[in-house]
Every structure is written in C-alpha cells, then in structure tokens.
Design a protein around this motif. Structure first.
Motif, mmCIF file in Angstrom:
data_model
loop_
_atom_site.group_PDB
_atom_site.id
_atom_site.type_symbol
_atom_site.label_atom_id
_atom_site.label_comp_id
_atom_site.label_asym_id
_atom_site.label_seq_id
_atom_site.Cartn_x
_atom_site.Cartn_y
_atom_site.Cartn_z
ATOM 1 N N PRO A 166 15.542 -13.504 14.669
ATOM 2 C CA PRO A 166 14.413 -14.253 13.906
ATOM 3 C C PRO A 166 12.951 -14.579 14.790
ATOM 4 C CG PRO A 166 16.532 -15.700 14.252
ATOM 5 C CD PRO A 166 16.524 -14.206 15.059
ATOM 6 N N GLY A 167 11.962 -14.529 14.302
ATOM 7 C CA GLY A 167 10.790 -14.336 14.926
ATOM 8 C C GLY A 167 9.898 -12.962 14.988
ATOM 9 N N SER A 168 10.720 -12.058 14.475
ATOM 10 C CA SER A 168 10.529 -10.808 14.866
ATOM 11 C C SER A 168 9.276 -10.176 13.682
ATOM 12 C CB SER A 168 11.656 -9.667 14.430
ATOM 13 O OG SER A 168 12.572 -9.776 15.569
ATOM 14 N N GLU A 169 9.433 -10.977 12.576
ATOM 15 C CA GLU A 169 8.326 -10.682 11.637
ATOM 16 C C GLU A 169 7.021 -10.719 11.804
ATOM 17 O OE1 GLU A 169 9.689 -12.041 7.828
ATOM 18 O OE2 GLU A 169 8.167 -10.855 6.666
ATOM 19 N N GLU A 170 6.616 -11.931 12.533
ATOM 20 C CA GLU A 170 5.175 -11.990 13.007
ATOM 21 C C GLU A 170 4.876 -11.143 13.989
ATOM 22 O OE1 GLU A 170 3.056 -13.433 11.207
ATOM 23 O OE2 GLU A 170 1.394 -13.282 13.036
ATOM 24 N N ASN A 171 5.819 -10.868 15.026
ATOM 25 C CA ASN A 171 5.582 -10.058 16.082
ATOM 26 C C ASN A 171 5.166 -8.482 15.560
ATOM 27 O OD1 ASN A 171 5.854 -11.878 17.976
ATOM 28 N ND2 ASN A 171 7.950 -11.411 18.618
ATOM 29 N N ARG A 224 4.207 -7.746 12.649
ATOM 30 C CA ARG A 224 2.936 -7.777 11.784
ATOM 31 C C ARG A 224 2.032 -7.493 13.032
ATOM 32 N NH1 ARG A 224 3.867 -12.164 8.856
ATOM 33 N NH2 ARG A 224 5.105 -11.033 7.320
ATOM 34 N N ARG A 225 1.941 -8.116 13.997
ATOM 35 C CA ARG A 225 0.781 -8.131 15.214
ATOM 36 C C ARG A 225 0.862 -6.831 15.625
ATOM 37 N NH1 ARG A 225 1.992 -12.111 19.241
ATOM 38 N NH2 ARG A 225 0.169 -11.286 20.248
ATOM 39 N N ILE A 226 1.910 -6.091 15.762
ATOM 40 C CA ILE A 226 2.181 -4.639 16.173
ATOM 41 C C ILE A 226 1.558 -3.804 15.603
ATOM 42 C CG2 ILE A 226 3.946 -3.104 16.817
ATOM 43 C CD1 ILE A 226 5.675 -5.112 17.887
ATOM 44 N N ALA A 227 1.954 -3.805 14.140
ATOM 45 C CA ALA A 227 1.369 -3.153 13.293
ATOM 46 C C ALA A 227 -0.062 -3.263 13.151
ATOM 47 C CB ALA A 227 1.954 -3.248 11.659
ATOM 48 N N GLU A 267 8.091 1.104 16.915
ATOM 49 C CA GLU A 267 9.089 0.874 15.930
ATOM 50 C C GLU A 267 8.786 -0.330 14.995
ATOM 51 O OE1 GLU A 267 13.470 1.835 15.013
ATOM 52 O OE2 GLU A 267 12.990 0.078 16.155
ATOM 53 N N ILE A 268 8.542 -0.363 13.787
ATOM 54 C CA ILE A 268 8.760 -1.405 12.976
ATOM 55 C C ILE A 268 10.127 -1.324 12.271
ATOM 56 C CG2 ILE A 268 7.712 -2.461 10.853
ATOM 57 C CD1 ILE A 268 5.645 -2.234 13.209
ATOM 58 N N HIS A 302 11.828 -4.432 4.419
ATOM 59 C CA HIS A 302 11.053 -5.309 5.415
ATOM 60 C C HIS A 302 10.061 -4.687 6.195
ATOM 61 C CE1 HIS A 302 14.198 -8.359 4.521
ATOM 62 N NE2 HIS A 302 15.062 -7.692 4.913
ATOM 63 N N SER A 303 10.274 -3.233 6.600
ATOM 64 C CA SER A 303 9.247 -2.629 7.215
ATOM 65 C C SER A 303 8.204 -2.444 6.315
ATOM 66 C CB SER A 303 9.798 -1.344 7.883
ATOM 67 O OG SER A 303 10.956 -1.422 8.524
ATOM 68 N N ILE A 304 8.405 -1.987 5.156
ATOM 69 C CA ILE A 304 7.465 -1.596 4.241
ATOM 70 C C ILE A 304 6.421 -2.866 3.949
ATOM 71 C CG2 ILE A 304 6.774 -0.849 1.954
ATOM 72 C CD1 ILE A 304 9.184 1.109 2.260
ATOM 73 N N SER A 305 7.194 -4.126 3.885
ATOM 74 C CA SER A 305 6.365 -5.363 3.519
ATOM 75 C C SER A 305 5.712 -5.603 4.427
ATOM 76 C CB SER A 305 7.247 -6.334 2.859
ATOM 77 O OG SER A 305 7.507 -7.097 3.840
ATOM 78 N N ILE A 306 6.038 -5.522 5.735
ATOM 79 C CA ILE A 306 5.067 -5.713 6.952
ATOM 80 C C ILE A 306 3.946 -4.959 7.060
ATOM 81 C CG2 ILE A 306 5.119 -5.422 9.673
ATOM 82 C CD1 ILE A 306 8.151 -6.498 9.315
ATOM 83 N N LEU A 307 3.947 -3.547 6.834
ATOM 84 C CA LEU A 307 2.840 -2.478 6.750
ATOM 85 C C LEU A 307 1.988 -2.890 5.689
ATOM 86 C CD1 LEU A 307 4.777 0.676 7.763
ATOM 87 C CD2 LEU A 307 3.586 -0.807 9.279
#
Ligand SMILES: [Zn+2]
Ligand SMILES: [Zn+2]
Length: 246
Positions: free
Chosen positions: A171-176, A178-181, A161-162, A208-213
C-alpha cells in the motif's frame, strides 16, 4: 492517450522461489497463451528463506532459450543485503545471467526508516555493472529520493521497474510509482514493467503498471517491454558494459 501492448514480462517467479507455485514450463506456456514473446525468469536470490541456492542461478544455462515459443531470459531478483548495496550473489554468477534485478525485501533487510540510507544503497546497487534493473523501487517501506535515484539510473543506463503487483501488496506504492514514472519521463529514460507473478495465472498482468504510465503521459517508446528488439538492444548494450567493466 498512449496504447500500450506489452510483449515482455521482466519479473516472474517459479516454484524455485520457495513461495511461488508454477514451474518455468508453466510460466512460459501461460506467457505464450497471453501473447507474450519473452519473459525473464527472476527467482529470489539465496538470502531469502526458501529461495534457491547460488548454484541454481549458475545452472540456469541448462534452460533452453525458447520454451513453448516464448524466449526466456535467465535472471534473478537478487536481494540487497545491506545498506552498502551488497547483493546476495557473487558478481561471477550475476555477470553470466541475462537479466539481473535487485531490490529491497523486508524479510531480508529490515527497513532502516532513513531515506538517505535507502537512496545511497540503491544508487550503489545501480552502479553495480552486473545489475540491470531495480525491482519495485516504489516500495513505501524503503522511501527514496526518487529524482536522485532516477538520475543514477540515467547515468548508469539502468532500469527502474513499475511493478504491477506492488499496487496490490504494498500500500502506498502507486503514488511512488507515479513519481518514479514522471522522473523517468522527464529524464527521457526507459522503464520496465514486471508482473512479479508468483503463479502462472499472473504472468503478463500489467493493468496497474499501464494505468500508472498512462496517468503521467509516459511515452510508449520508453517502455522497454513493448518490443523484443528494444530489449535486445538493451541486452546488447549491457554485454558491452560488462565487457568493459567486469
Ligand atoms: Zn516473492
Ligand atoms: Zn521483490
């Protein structure tokens, strides 16, 4: 740049979770209002304080399959209760649900601080035939070997899941994330996006999910939430998997 319109929210909580605020009817109606076609109702498993008892999840079959024009998948966000990868609901209940997520939660399983242990636990959960998706695998409280977990997801046909909410609450999830995606993109496997809404106003929130993808050029065709038919195929494959293994 990909255009992403998500019509399914695979991670939503109702008042039954004990720390959420809307009924299933309110969640479905808010989803309809936002143009969603399907939601999974995924209350927390019984090991979390205030969450419903196991029988609640057996009783989900009392819900109609469509509420307020929105298809409702009967689901759970089960808790991983130890580093052996055990969950807080028996397989007999899990296998009858439409959509089973499982994830680490600090209030249930104190973080080990050991990436090897976390990774091994998550791979065992992914190997559980009743589990469909791992919720918020990007949680920095439980660091994992991301490529190894993504390979396990690929091997077992499971989803990572994203999580939209993580960006705000972990906090810190976003980078992780991004790496998962990026790992899922490289392996050519799908992901799911979940709002993790705990109140109706948050259902279908995916910014947020969309911007990460988008940031990793993730292909639209591998985002499961973009079409009911993609999800229907996943659920069909899941039923085949379960009939062979459980
Ligand atoms: Zn919660
Ligand atoms: Zn969670």
């Amino acid at each position: 740049m990909i255009a992403l319109k998500l019509v399914i929210d695979t991670h939503t909580h109702t008042i039954a979770s004990g720390h959420a605020f809307s009924t299933i009817q309110e969640m479905a109606s808010a989803a309809a209002g936002k143009g969603l076609r399907m939601i999974a109702t995924t209350d927390h498993g019984p090991a979390m304080e205030g969450a419903p008892v196991a029988m609640f999840f057996s009783a989900l079959n009392l819900l109609p399959g469509v509420i307020g024009g929105v298809r409702v998948l009967r689901g759970v966000e089960a808790n991983i209760i130890d580093y052996e990868g055990r969950l807080d609901l028996p397989q007999g209940i899990l296998k009858r649900l439409d959509f089973v997520m499982a994830g680490f939660h600090e209030v249930v399983l104190p973080p080990s601080g050991d990436m090897g242990k976390n990774t091994e636990a998550l791979i065992r959960v992914i190997a559980n035939p009743c589990v469909d998706a791992i919720s918020h695998p990007g949680n920095p409280g439980y660091p994992i070997d991301i490529p190894a977990v993504a390979r396990a997801a690929s091997e077992y046909g499971k989803l990572l899941e994203i999580n939209n909410n993580s960006v705000m609450v972990r906090p810190g999830s976003e980078e992780n994330c991004r790496r998962i995606a990026a790992s899922c993109r490289d392996l050519g496997i799908p992901v799911v996006c979940g709002s993790d809404a705990h109140v109706s106003f948050g259902v279908g929130s995916f910014d947020h999910s969309i911007s990460i993808l988008k940031s990793v050029g993730f292909p639209e065709k591998l985002v499961l939430n973009t079409s009911v038919s993609k999800m229907a195929k996943f659920l069909n494959d899941k039923r085949k998997r379960l009939s062979l293994t459980v």
